[in-house]
Design a protein around this motif. Sequence first.
Motif, short mmCIF file in Angstrom:
data_model
loop_
_atom_site.label_atom_id
_atom_site.label_comp_id
_atom_site.label_asym_id
_atom_site.label_seq_id
_atom_site.Cartn_x
_atom_site.Cartn_y
_atom_site.Cartn_z
N PRO A 95 50.07 31.44 40.89
CA PRO A 95 49.50 31.13 39.58
C PRO A 95 48.28 30.22 39.63
O PRO A 95 47.40 30.31 38.76
CB PRO A 95 50.66 30.45 38.84
CG PRO A 95 51.89 31.00 39.50
CD PRO A 95 51.51 31.13 40.95
N VAL A 96 48.19 29.36 40.64
CA VAL A 96 47.02 28.51 40.78
C VAL A 96 45.81 29.36 41.18
O VAL A 96 44.71 29.17 40.67
CB VAL A 96 47.26 27.40 41.82
CG1 VAL A 96 46.00 26.57 42.03
CG2 VAL A 96 48.41 26.50 41.37
N ALA A 97 46.04 30.30 42.09
CA ALA A 97 44.95 31.20 42.49
C ALA A 97 44.43 31.97 41.28
O ALA A 97 43.21 32.15 41.11
CB ALA A 97 45.45 32.17 43.57
N LYS A 98 45.33 32.42 40.43
CA LYS A 98 44.92 33.14 39.22
C LYS A 98 44.13 32.24 38.29
O LYS A 98 43.15 32.66 37.67
CB LYS A 98 46.15 33.69 38.50
CG LYS A 98 45.83 34.56 37.30
CD LYS A 98 47.09 35.15 36.70
CE LYS A 98 46.75 36.05 35.51
NZ LYS A 98 47.98 36.65 34.91
N LEU A 99 44.54 30.98 38.22
CA LEU A 99 43.88 30.02 37.33
C LEU A 99 42.44 29.74 37.76
O LEU A 99 41.55 29.58 36.93
CB LEU A 99 44.68 28.72 37.32
CG LEU A 99 44.15 27.57 36.45
CD1 LEU A 99 44.34 27.89 34.98
CD2 LEU A 99 44.88 26.28 36.80
N ILE A 100 42.21 29.70 39.07
CA ILE A 100 40.90 29.26 39.56
C ILE A 100 39.97 30.41 39.94
O ILE A 100 38.82 30.17 40.31
CB ILE A 100 41.05 28.34 40.79
CG1 ILE A 100 41.57 29.13 42.00
CG2 ILE A 100 41.94 27.15 40.47
CD1 ILE A 100 41.56 28.35 43.28
N GLN A 101 40.44 31.65 39.85
CA GLN A 101 39.64 32.75 40.39
C GLN A 101 38.28 32.89 39.71
O GLN A 101 37.33 33.37 40.33
CB GLN A 101 40.41 34.07 40.28
CG GLN A 101 40.69 34.55 38.87
CD GLN A 101 41.33 35.92 38.86
OE1 GLN A 101 41.01 36.77 39.67
NE2 GLN A 101 42.27 36.13 37.94
N ASP A 102 38.17 32.48 38.45
CA ASP A 102 36.90 32.59 37.74
C ASP A 102 36.17 31.26 37.60
O ASP A 102 35.22 31.14 36.83
CB ASP A 102 37.12 33.20 36.35
CG ASP A 102 37.64 34.63 36.42
OD1 ASP A 102 37.19 35.37 37.32
OD2 ASP A 102 38.49 35.00 35.60
N THR A 132 42.75 39.12 44.26
CA THR A 132 41.47 39.80 44.04
C THR A 132 41.24 40.98 44.97
O THR A 132 40.29 41.75 44.76
CB THR A 132 40.31 38.81 44.23
OG1 THR A 132 40.32 38.33 45.59
CG2 THR A 132 40.44 37.63 43.28
N SER A 133 42.10 41.11 45.99
CA SER A 133 41.92 42.14 47.02
C SER A 133 40.59 41.98 47.75
O SER A 133 40.02 42.94 48.26
CB SER A 133 42.02 43.56 46.42
OG SER A 133 43.30 43.77 45.85
N LYS A 134 40.09 40.75 47.77
CA LYS A 134 38.84 40.44 48.48
C LYS A 134 39.15 39.42 49.57
O LYS A 134 39.28 38.23 49.31
CB LYS A 134 37.80 39.87 47.51
CG LYS A 134 37.39 40.84 46.41
CD LYS A 134 36.39 40.19 45.46
CE LYS A 134 35.99 41.15 44.35
NZ LYS A 134 35.05 40.51 43.38
N GLN A 135 39.27 39.91 50.80
CA GLN A 135 39.67 39.05 51.90
C GLN A 135 38.57 38.09 52.34
O GLN A 135 38.82 37.16 53.10
CB GLN A 135 40.09 39.91 53.10
CG GLN A 135 41.29 40.81 52.80
CD GLN A 135 42.51 40.02 52.34
OE1 GLN A 135 42.90 39.04 52.97
NE2 GLN A 135 43.11 40.43 51.24
#
Length: 284
Positions: A95-102, A132-135
């Motif tokens: 959930p933190v990754a989702k929060l900061i992705q943008d 994001t499927s972006k490694q």
Amino acid sequence: MNTPTTLERAFEPIEGAPNALISRPGPGVTSSGDEPEIPNNGMQAYRDLWLEFVSDAPYTEGYNKLYPGATQVVIQNHRSWWLTREETSIRSIAPVAKLIQDANPTQTLIHVFSNGGCNSLVNVSDGLHRLTSKQDLPLPAGCIIFDSCPGETHWGRGAHAFTGGIKNHLVKLLAQLLILCAFCVAWVFSEVAGRGDPSLYMRKRLLSPTTLPHNAPRTFVYSKEDELVQWNAVEAHAALAKKRGVDVTLELYESTPHVNHLKADPERYWTIVSDAWQRAAQPS
């Protein structure tokens, strides 16, 4: 800068992330006006986001005083993390990754404490890659501050750190033996996964541009008297980062214990933080 005795920042849990908290600025609170400006685009450089890989009021309140208009995200690293499966750790931080992705990288500061914080940072990076499927996508960061890290693996120092609060010598010895056994198990799992030394893997990930952007300045705050993370290990890692083109600043304390630099000299510590953010705002 002294930390306020009355807490001004309220934190709430991030749903689905048991070790993460978030605090947004209060109604009507904006930039304090003393943050640097980004010359490239004229934007006011108070941070949209601040990621801290530990939770302690002197830090959260200190940042609130410096940058009251910033959202603060805190990721706590409990001792149980070291005994948690990596897959579980990554899922719990998703959930933190989702929060900061943008998040805007130029308005994001990351502050990491000890090796535990470094490992949590790598977990967030893994979560962002999966989401994001972006490694090759690094964490958004305009500035990174490392406090008492990263260090090399030393099982004896690690066991001492885990049992520092135990007064009974026999109980402490038994606890240290159990912890050493747990370290052995973690090492075996890491070897089976093909990663080798967990600490070495973590430090390699920190140097990778797919984890942290190389155009974000890094400041290392460390001490010669740190019994857990050796000062020369920090400097060796910083030197490797510098070879990769990273803007590196070293801030050496002579006699402070592990993660105790703020307590020893608050004015110097917050000057280091402010200077690091100012430097990040300069055109490259």
